[in-house]
Design a protein around this motif. Structure first.
Motif, PDB file in Angstrom:
ATOM      1  N   LEU B 305      -5.356   8.883   0.353  1.00 13.84           N
ATOM      2  CA  LEU B 305      -6.429   8.030  -0.175  1.00 13.84           C
ATOM      3  C   LEU B 305      -5.890   7.079  -1.236  1.00 13.84           C
ATOM      4  CD1 LEU B 305      -9.315  10.633  -0.484  1.00 13.84           C
ATOM      5  CD2 LEU B 305      -9.182   8.725   1.107  1.00 13.84           C
ATOM      6  N   LEU B 306      -5.000   7.590  -2.088  1.00 12.14           N
ATOM      7  CA  LEU B 306      -4.425   6.743  -3.139  1.00 12.14           C
ATOM      8  C   LEU B 306      -3.614   5.596  -2.525  1.00 12.14           C
ATOM      9  CD1 LEU B 306      -3.747   6.220  -6.106  1.00 12.14           C
ATOM     10  CD2 LEU B 306      -1.855   7.822  -5.903  1.00 12.14           C
ATOM     11  N   ALA B 307      -2.836   5.927  -1.495  1.00 13.18           N
ATOM     12  CA  ALA B 307      -2.020   4.888  -0.862  1.00 13.18           C
ATOM     13  C   ALA B 307      -2.899   3.848  -0.170  1.00 13.18           C
ATOM     14  CB  ALA B 307      -1.069   5.526   0.146  1.00 13.18           C
ATOM     15  N   ARG B 308      -3.982   4.314   0.441  1.00 11.09           N
ATOM     16  CA  ARG B 308      -4.869   3.356   1.111  1.00 11.09           C
ATOM     17  C   ARG B 308      -5.613   2.492   0.099  1.00 11.09           C
ATOM     18  NH1 ARG B 308      -8.572   4.909   5.598  1.00 11.09           N
ATOM     19  NH2 ARG B 308      -8.328   2.693   5.891  1.00 11.09           N
ATOM     20  N   ALA B 309      -5.989   3.100  -1.022  1.00 11.19           N
ATOM     21  CA  ALA B 309      -6.667   2.307  -2.060  1.00 11.19           C
ATOM     22  C   ALA B 309      -5.722   1.287  -2.665  1.00 11.19           C
ATOM     23  CB  ALA B 309      -7.199   3.242  -3.141  1.00 11.19           C
ATOM     24  N   SER B 310      -4.422   1.626  -2.718  1.00 13.68           N
ATOM     25  CA  SER B 310      -3.440   0.693  -3.285  1.00 13.68           C
ATOM     26  C   SER B 310      -2.911  -0.278  -2.240  1.00 13.68           C
ATOM     27  CB  SER B 310      -2.274   1.471  -3.891  1.00 13.68           C
ATOM     28  OG  SER B 310      -2.732   2.461  -4.763  1.00 13.68           O
ATOM     29  N   ASP B 311      -3.463  -0.222  -1.044  1.00 13.33           N
ATOM     30  CA  ASP B 311      -3.044  -1.102   0.061  1.00 13.33           C
ATOM     31  C   ASP B 311      -1.549  -0.943   0.361  1.00 13.33           C
ATOM     32  OD1 ASP B 311      -3.453  -2.825   2.069  1.00 13.33           O
ATOM     33  OD2 ASP B 311      -3.246  -4.646   0.868  1.00 13.33           O
ATOM     34  N   LEU B 312      -1.144   0.295   0.543  1.00 16.07           N
ATOM     35  CA  LEU B 312       0.243   0.599   0.899  1.00 16.07           C
ATOM     36  C   LEU B 312       0.236   1.372   2.223  1.00 16.07           C
ATOM     37  CD1 LEU B 312       1.326   1.825  -2.645  1.00 16.07           C
ATOM     38  CD2 LEU B 312       2.046  -0.299  -1.556  1.00 16.07           C
ATOM     39  N   PRO B 313       0.164   0.674   3.342  1.00 16.73           N
ATOM     40  CA  PRO B 313      -0.025   1.371   4.621  1.00 16.73           C
ATOM     41  C   PRO B 313       1.118   2.309   4.983  1.00 16.73           C
ATOM     42  CG  PRO B 313       0.381  -0.983   4.960  1.00 16.73           C
ATOM     43  CD  PRO B 313       0.192  -0.781   3.494  1.00 16.73           C
ATOM     44  N   LEU B 314       2.342   1.917   4.665  1.00 16.12           N
ATOM     45  CA  LEU B 314       3.460   2.773   5.037  1.00 16.12           C
ATOM     46  C   LEU B 314       3.450   4.062   4.217  1.00 16.12           C
ATOM     47  CD1 LEU B 314       5.731   2.807   7.008  1.00 16.12           C
ATOM     48  CD2 LEU B 314       7.227   1.855   5.269  1.00 16.12           C
ATOM     49  N   LEU B 315       3.093   3.928   2.948  1.00 11.47           N
ATOM     50  CA  LEU B 315       2.998   5.120   2.110  1.00 11.47           C
ATOM     51  C   LEU B 315       1.861   6.015   2.595  1.00 11.47           C
ATOM     52  CD1 LEU B 315       3.860   6.753  -0.306  1.00 11.47           C
ATOM     53  CD2 LEU B 315       2.478   5.304  -1.759  1.00 11.47           C
ATOM     54  N   ALA B 316       0.765   5.394   3.008  1.00 15.98           N
ATOM     55  CA  ALA B 316      -0.351   6.186   3.549  1.00 15.98           C
ATOM     56  C   ALA B 316       0.096   6.944   4.795  1.00 15.98           C
ATOM     57  CB  ALA B 316      -1.532   5.277   3.868  1.00 15.98           C
ATOM     58  N   PRO B 490      -6.432   3.119  10.219  1.00 19.44           N
ATOM     59  CA  PRO B 490      -6.662   1.846  10.899  1.00 19.44           C
ATOM     60  C   PRO B 490      -5.379   1.013  10.989  1.00 19.44           C
ATOM     61  CG  PRO B 490      -8.357   2.262   9.267  1.00 19.44           C
ATOM     62  CD  PRO B 490      -7.344   3.326   9.093  1.00 19.44           C
ATOM     63  N   GLU B 491      -4.579   1.018   9.907  1.00 18.25           N
ATOM     64  CA  GLU B 491      -3.352   0.233   9.943  1.00 18.25           C
ATOM     65  C   GLU B 491      -2.267   0.930  10.756  1.00 18.25           C
ATOM     66  OE1 GLU B 491      -4.932   1.341   7.396  1.00 18.25           O
ATOM     67  OE2 GLU B 491      -3.673   2.248   5.849  1.00 18.25           O
ATOM     68  N   GLY B 492      -2.472   2.224  11.024  1.00 13.84           N
ATOM     69  CA  GLY B 492      -1.471   2.950  11.804  1.00 13.84           C
ATOM     70  C   GLY B 492      -1.364   2.442  13.221  1.00 13.84           C
ATOM     71  N   ARG B 493      -2.469   1.880  13.741  1.00 16.79           N
ATOM     72  CA  ARG B 493      -2.428   1.375  15.114  1.00 16.79           C
ATOM     73  C   ARG B 493      -1.432   0.230  15.227  1.00 16.79           C
ATOM     74  NH1 ARG B 493      -7.965   2.078  14.102  1.00 16.79           N
ATOM     75  NH2 ARG B 493      -8.704   4.001  15.008  1.00 16.79           N
ATOM     76  N   SER B 494      -1.491  -0.660  14.270  1.00 21.98           N
ATOM     77  CA  SER B 494      -0.551  -1.782  14.341  1.00 21.98           C
ATOM     78  C   SER B 494       0.870  -1.304  14.095  1.00 21.98           C
ATOM     79  CB  SER B 494      -0.936  -2.854  13.324  1.00 21.98           C
ATOM     80  OG  SER B 494      -0.930  -2.290  12.033  1.00 21.98           O
ATOM     81  N   LEU B 495       1.023  -0.311  13.218  1.00 22.36           N
ATOM     82  CA  LEU B 495       2.360   0.223  12.975  1.00 22.36           C
ATOM     83  C   LEU B 495       2.934   0.827  14.244  1.00 22.36           C
ATOM     84  CD1 LEU B 495       1.869   1.979   9.520  1.00 22.36           C
ATOM     85  CD2 LEU B 495       3.277   0.006   9.990  1.00 22.36           C
ATOM     86  N   LEU B 496       2.084   1.581  14.959  1.00 21.98           N
ATOM     87  CA  LEU B 496       2.562   2.195  16.187  1.00 21.98           C
ATOM     88  C   LEU B 496       2.841   1.141  17.240  1.00 21.98           C
ATOM     89  CD1 LEU B 496       3.119   4.953  17.453  1.00 21.98           C
ATOM     90  CD2 LEU B 496       0.875   4.821  18.482  1.00 21.98           C
ATOM     91  N   ALA B 497       1.999   0.110  17.281  1.00 21.92           N
ATOM     92  CA  ALA B 497       2.232  -0.960  18.253  1.00 21.92           C
ATOM     93  C   ALA B 497       3.576  -1.626  17.989  1.00 21.92           C
ATOM     94  CB  ALA B 497       1.109  -1.985  18.166  1.00 21.92           C
ATOM     95  N   ASP B 498       3.888  -1.884  16.722  1.00 23.52           N
ATOM     96  CA  ASP B 498       5.199  -2.448  16.399  1.00 23.52           C
ATOM     97  C   ASP B 498       6.302  -1.515  16.848  1.00 23.52           C
ATOM     98  OD1 ASP B 498       3.921  -4.530  15.300  1.00 23.52           O
ATOM     99  OD2 ASP B 498       4.087  -3.839  13.218  1.00 23.52           O
ATOM    100  N   GLY B 499       6.062  -0.224  16.640  1.00 21.32           N
ATOM    101  CA  GLY B 499       7.080   0.745  17.011  1.00 21.32           C
ATOM    102  C   GLY B 499       7.324   0.756  18.499  1.00 21.32           C
ATOM    103  N   ARG B 500       6.252   0.602  19.284  1.00 21.90           N
ATOM    104  CA  ARG B 500       6.438   0.641  20.743  1.00 21.90           C
ATOM    105  C   ARG B 500       7.068  -0.634  21.271  1.00 21.90           C
ATOM    106  NH1 ARG B 500       1.149   4.048  22.572  1.00 21.90           N
ATOM    107  NH2 ARG B 500       2.047   6.063  22.088  1.00 21.90           N
ATOM    108  N   GLN B 501       7.013  -1.691  20.477  1.00 22.96           N
ATOM    109  CA  GLN B 501       7.667  -2.916  20.933  1.00 22.96           C
ATOM    110  C   GLN B 501       9.165  -2.878  20.689  1.00 22.96           C
ATOM    111  OE1 GLN B 501       5.522  -5.862  18.814  1.00 22.96           O
ATOM    112  NE2 GLN B 501       3.674  -5.585  20.049  1.00 22.96           N
ATOM    113  N   GLY B 502       9.641  -1.840  20.089  1.00 20.79           N
ATOM    114  CA  GLY B 502      11.084  -1.694  19.948  1.00 20.79           C
ATOM    115  C   GLY B 502      11.566  -1.720  18.521  1.00 20.79           C
ATOM    116  N   ALA B 503      10.797  -2.358  17.636  1.00 17.10           N
ATOM    117  CA  ALA B 503      11.281  -2.440  16.260  1.00 17.10           C
ATOM    118  C   ALA B 503      11.181  -1.081  15.564  1.00 17.10           C
ATOM    119  CB  ALA B 503      10.465  -3.468  15.492  1.00 17.10           C
ATOM    120  N   ARG B 504      10.149  -0.331  15.865  1.00 11.31           N
ATOM    121  CA  ARG B 504       9.911   1.000  15.352  1.00 11.31           C
ATOM    122  C   ARG B 504      10.044   1.075  13.835  1.00 11.31           C
ATOM    123  NH1 ARG B 504      13.115   5.429  18.257  1.00 11.31           N
ATOM    124  NH2 ARG B 504      11.440   6.611  17.336  1.00 11.31           N
ATOM    125  N   PRO B 505       9.383   0.216  13.107  1.00  6.66           N
ATOM    126  CA  PRO B 505       9.533   0.316  11.662  1.00  6.66           C
ATOM    127  C   PRO B 505       8.886   1.585  11.105  1.00  6.66           C
ATOM    128  CG  PRO B 505       7.830  -1.257  12.191  1.00  6.66           C
ATOM    129  CD  PRO B 505       8.426  -0.827  13.490  1.00  6.66           C
TER     130      PRO B 505
END
Lengths: 301, 640
Positions: B305-316, B490-505
């Motif tokens: 919750l703290l990471a999401r409130a601070s707008d840090l998706p990767l930390l969340a 919610p931001e995890g979807r885009s993170l996973l999409a990036d990951g499936r495109q090969g970059a996998r951040p």
């Protein structure tokens, strides 16, 4: 730096730690005796003890379970593995990527718990008393260790000890926080080594006692090496042979001075089991205050 | 038809088959009806175990393939049909429940716990699959009541009061849309949203038996599996509700939302471990460790919750990955502990530590399984529990650097609480194993303990192997967790999409960089082999000898194993910490204590025992039947 050199440095580090652990114990014992007004044992006495124990027959109690030997071996193995992860005279050794402080703390606790299980295995009263003291020392180490880790991570931005020492070599944290963190390491080191020794004497003999004693001495050297790394100058990357020799000399001097200080402190202070929780609490408090100071400093910056 | 849809249908079938016979069996168990012949426990247990195993396999398939499936049933309140959704997050949380209940159905002696476990399975499936607020609230209430009924708490008056209050609060999810528009965070600044947040938090806390609700300290008859399993599953069920309501359902949580989870979680973790440290019964130690696991998970929720409130998706994502990994490992460890406890109680005749001892000689498989489970619960390195704790700690340290000073200080104090919990749980786990399995037997029954049945031993071995695999290769667990992240954040979807495109951040940064257990294990193995060789080649061979008795008098002949009172026991290994620890940490106030509701229940408990027991038995079947009748009979949209 090539991989072969990194592996070679790790092997040298391992040999140094294994060989120096009894010597450092000898220095601590000698300093403790001198502080109490006695001459004390020779510096090489722990090595002589190891040789003597290797010639004695190991007595295994009739009530021992199949867990006893694996637990004892695990205690030694985990202590050695933890000592391999703490950089001594240089950084960038083969295990540098794995030298995570969380893992090092976990290995130290696991090693001690394995020793406790081995000591409690025969169900005898005397070994049970010592094992109880060891058990509490292992458990109480965790809060202080995690808080110390948090303070160091706040100062350096990483939990990897190798990278942490590199960051500390480049920019030191504020003096107040650094002093508190050093005080915390010192208190934890004192408490951890305080509980260790007498506990194993009643439970083991022969080769078993050899393994347990050496693991305890190695653990003490690990604490001193960690403390030495936090005191400037921090170990650097192996740029040249001269640099390596310089790092080796700095490590040896720092560890020797710290061992003498530790021994003198132990000699002057009265040894009781109840001091361990107090020292652990002092270490945790120092680390907590260091963390608070670092948070305040970060905001001010 | 997609894999998710097939898995959803299979899960619904499992839930219905597990729930209906259990429901039908409950009145029989309550003594109202003669037990039907078709409900003989053993076939029911075997059938349910097979079905739960199949459903677990389906959940793994959903986690690997991905995708989600939703089913809207033509039932429910007018305008609010019952919806069920299966996505990777749900699958991940269902997996340990299904595995655990399948394992306990196999391991339970003579299938005695089939009805209780079946009902628990059905309600857990309903709770986790529920896609709409009324169904979630109803399932939460029913699950909490069932958990309270199964566990048979030691302090019935207080526990019953807390149970009823908790049940009222567990219905909070049903009220959320009324209170705060469509979601708890529909408008995160309104008072209604704050009230919805508080209710949702209390609902999760009541399910997980976290403060202010009392710890689930059951008083179990020896060998009873279902109560121990119920206690083991509470952290997961409560955390699932909290994650659904506070993390997945909230678009942008305010920063203050993290304060209560962080504070309550840290105190609860330390309190649970302290309870485990001083208790002297196996089941109560398990309950303490369950509270510790739930507290650690709650800290993870707070960090997310703290990471999401601070707008840090990767930390969340990092915090949530640690939370989920820790939750899965803790649930599997608690299940293993519960099954081992039940086997020990059944074969050695007691759950009191001072009546056990030396069981590693009589029950070697159970003892080794217990050791694996306890090591994982104590989060020692190279165990499954360590990986989740490591990720959680990394997230906490990163949050301290990124958050504001007040939040950073709170996180630092949470780390202190988690450290205390880790230390206490390490002592508690070692004490439990040493007193139970090492040394000499403390009672004739423990000295004559017999091997548990083969299914029990196989189940313990399978669970221990699973925990060992997760401990040595946490990346495998992390691969299953990452799709679940995408389903919750919610931001995890885009993170996973990036990951499936090969970059996998996301996947690369979430991977266990800096902690490679396999490498560490390999290095430790090499060192162990070298040490063993050195000792064997250079030292004398060991000889067996009679141990020095410490100067005590020889025991009389009728104590063939020596005087068991001379060895370290549960009390001596808890001293001096048991005296140093503050009493409030060990005995957290059970709320409500002196309220009119509690007094009312105290009066109820003073009634003649037969009447009280009878009425207690009737509560759950009646509620369940009413709830299912409401679900089945009320057609969706009838009022429209």
């Amino acid at each position: 730096m090539s991989d072969a050199l990194a592996v070679l440095l790790l092997l040298v580090h391992a040999a140094l730690m294994l060989a120096a652990a009894p010597l450092v114990q000898g220095a601590v014992d000698r300093a403790a005796s001198l502080a109490q007004g006695r001459v004390g044992p020779p510096l090489l006495q722990p090595w002589r003890e190891l040789v003597r124990l290797s010639r004695k027959t190991t007595l295994v109690p009739g009530t021992a379970s199949p867990l006893r030997q694996p637990a004892l071996l695990a205690a030694s193995t985990l202590s050695i593995t933890a000592s391999l992860l703490v950089p001594s005279f240089c950084r960038g050794m083969a295990g540098a990527v794995l030298s995570d402080l969380v893992a090092v703390g976990g290995l130290l606790v696991a090693a001690r718990l394995a020793l406790v299980l081995a000591a409690l295995d025969d169900g005898e009263a005397s070994s049970g008393l010592g094992a109880g003291r060891l058990l509490h020392a292992a458990g109480l180490l965790q809060p202080g260790w995690l808080l110390l880790l948090a303070a160091l991570a706040l100062a350096t931005g990483t939990t990897n000890l190798d990278a942490m020492l590199g960051a500390l070599g480049e920019a030191l944290p504020p003096a107040g926080a650094a002093s508190l963190a050093l005080l915390a390491v010192l208190a934890l080191a004192l408490a951890d080594s305080e509980a260790a020794e007498t506990a194993t004497l009643d439970a083991f003999s022969g080769a078993d006692l050899l393994l347990a004693s050496h693991a305890a001495w190695l653990r003490r050297l690990l604490w001193l090496t960690l403390l030495a790394g936090l005191i400037p100058p921090a170990p650097g990357l192996p740029a040249s042979l001269f640099g390596l020799a310089e790092g080796l000399a700095a490590w040896a001097i720092k560890v020797l001075v710290l061992a003498i200080a530790l021994g003198a402190t132990q000699g002057l202070a009265r040894r009781t089991a109840l001091r361990v929780p107090a020292l652990m609490g002092l270490g945790a408090l120092g680390a907590l205050l260091a963390g608070c100071l670092l948070i305040a400093t970060q905001r001010a910056a | 038809m997609s894999v998710s849809a097939l898995a959803l249908i299979l899960l619904l079938t499992v839930g219905a088959l597990a729930g209906l016979p259990a429901l039908a069996g409950l009145p029989a168990l309550a003594g109202l009806l003669p037990r039907p012949r078709m409900l003989r426990p053993l076939p029911l247990a075997a059938g349910l175990a097979v079905l739960a195993g199949l459903a677990a396999a389906a959940c793994v398939a959903v986690l690997i393939v991905g995708g989600a499936a939703t089913l809207v049933l033509p039932l429910g309140l007018p305008g609010s049909p019952v919806g069920l959704t299966l996505d990777p997050f749900t699958s991940l949380l269902l997996l340990p429940i299904l595995l655990g209940i399948a394992a306990s159905l196999v391991a339970a002696p003579r299938g005695t716990a089939a009805a209780d476990l079946g009902a628990l399975l059905a309600l857990s499936v309903l709770l986790l699959l529920a896609a709409d607020a009324p169904t979630l609230g109803l399932a939460a209430v029913a699950t909490l009541l069932l958990l309270g009924r199964i566990a048979r708490p030691a302090r019935p008056v207080r526990a019953r009061a807390a149970l009823i209050v908790g049940a009222c609060l567990a219905a909070a999810p049903a009220l959320l849309p009324v209170l705060a528009g469509s979601t708890p965070a529909g408008d995160s600044n309104t008072a209604a949203c704050a009230a919805a947040y508080g209710l949702a938090l209390l609902a999760g806390l009541s399910l997980a038996a976290l403060p202010p609700f009392g710890v689930a300290l059951p008083s179990l008859p020896p060998g009873s599996v279902a109560p121990a399993i119920a206690v083991s599953l509470r952290p997961l069920l409560g955390s699932a509700v909290l994650l659904r309501l506070l993390v997945a359902n909230a678009a942008a949580p305010p920063a203050w939302w993290c304060a209560a989870p962080l504070a309550i979680g840290a105190v609860a973790a330390a309190s649970g471990a302290a309870i485990a440290l001083v208790e002297i019964r196996l089941d109560r130690i398990s309950a303490g460790l369950a509270r510790q696991a739930a507290g650690a998970t709650l800290v993870g929720v707070g960090l997310t919750l703290l990471a999401r409130a601070s707008d840090l998706p990767l930390l969340a994502a990092l915090a949530l990955a640690g939370t989920l990994l820790q939750l899965i490992a803790a649930t599997l460890g608690l299940l293993l502990l519960a099954l081992a406890d039940a086997a020990i109680a059944s074969e050695a005749g007691s759950q009191r530590l001072d009546r056990l001892g030396g069981l590693i000689h009589r029950l070697p498989g159970t003892a080794w399984g217990l050791l694996v489970g306890l090591a994982s619960l104590a989060a020692l390195p190279l165990t499954a529990g360590f990986a989740g704790a490591w990720l959680l700690l990394q997230a906490a340290l990163a949050a301290m650097r990124a958050a504001g000073p007040a939040s950073a200080l709170l996180v630092l104090l949470s780390v202190a609480g988690l450290g205390a919990a880790a230390g206490f749980s390490a002592i508690a786990a070692t004490r439990l194993f040493a007193v139970t399995c090492l040394g000499r037997p403390r009672s004739p029954r423990a000295a004559a303990a017999t091997l548990p049945p083969l299914p029990t031993r196989l189940t313990l071995a399978a669970l221990a192997s699973l925990l060992g695999l997760l401990g040595l290769a946490p990346s495998l667990g992390l691969r299953l967790v990452v799709p679940a992240l995408a389903a919750v954040l919610p931001e995890g979807r885009s993170l996973l999409a990036d990951g499936r495109q090969g970059a996998r951040p996301d996947v690369a940064s979430l991977d266990m960089v800096g902690f490679a257990p396999l490498l560490l294990c390999g290095a430790a193995l090499v060192i162990a082999v070298l040490l063993r060789w050195l000792v064997r080649s250079r030292c004398r061979q060991p000889a067996e000898a009679e141990v020095w008795d410490g100067g005590f008098a020889r025991p009389p002949p009728w104590l063939p194993f020596g005087d068991p009172a001379l060895q370290a026991n549960a009390a001596s290994l808890a001293w001096p910490l048991a005296e140093i620890l503050p009493r409030w940490l060990i005995r957290l106030p059970i709320w409500p204590r002196a309220s009119p509701l509690a007094r009312r229940f105290r009066r109820l408990a003073r009634r003649p025992p037969q009447a009280s027991r009878h009425s207690g038995r009737l509560v759950l079947p009646a509620l369940l039947i009413a709830a299912l009748a409401w679900l089945w009979l009320a057609p969706a949209g009838a009022g429209r």
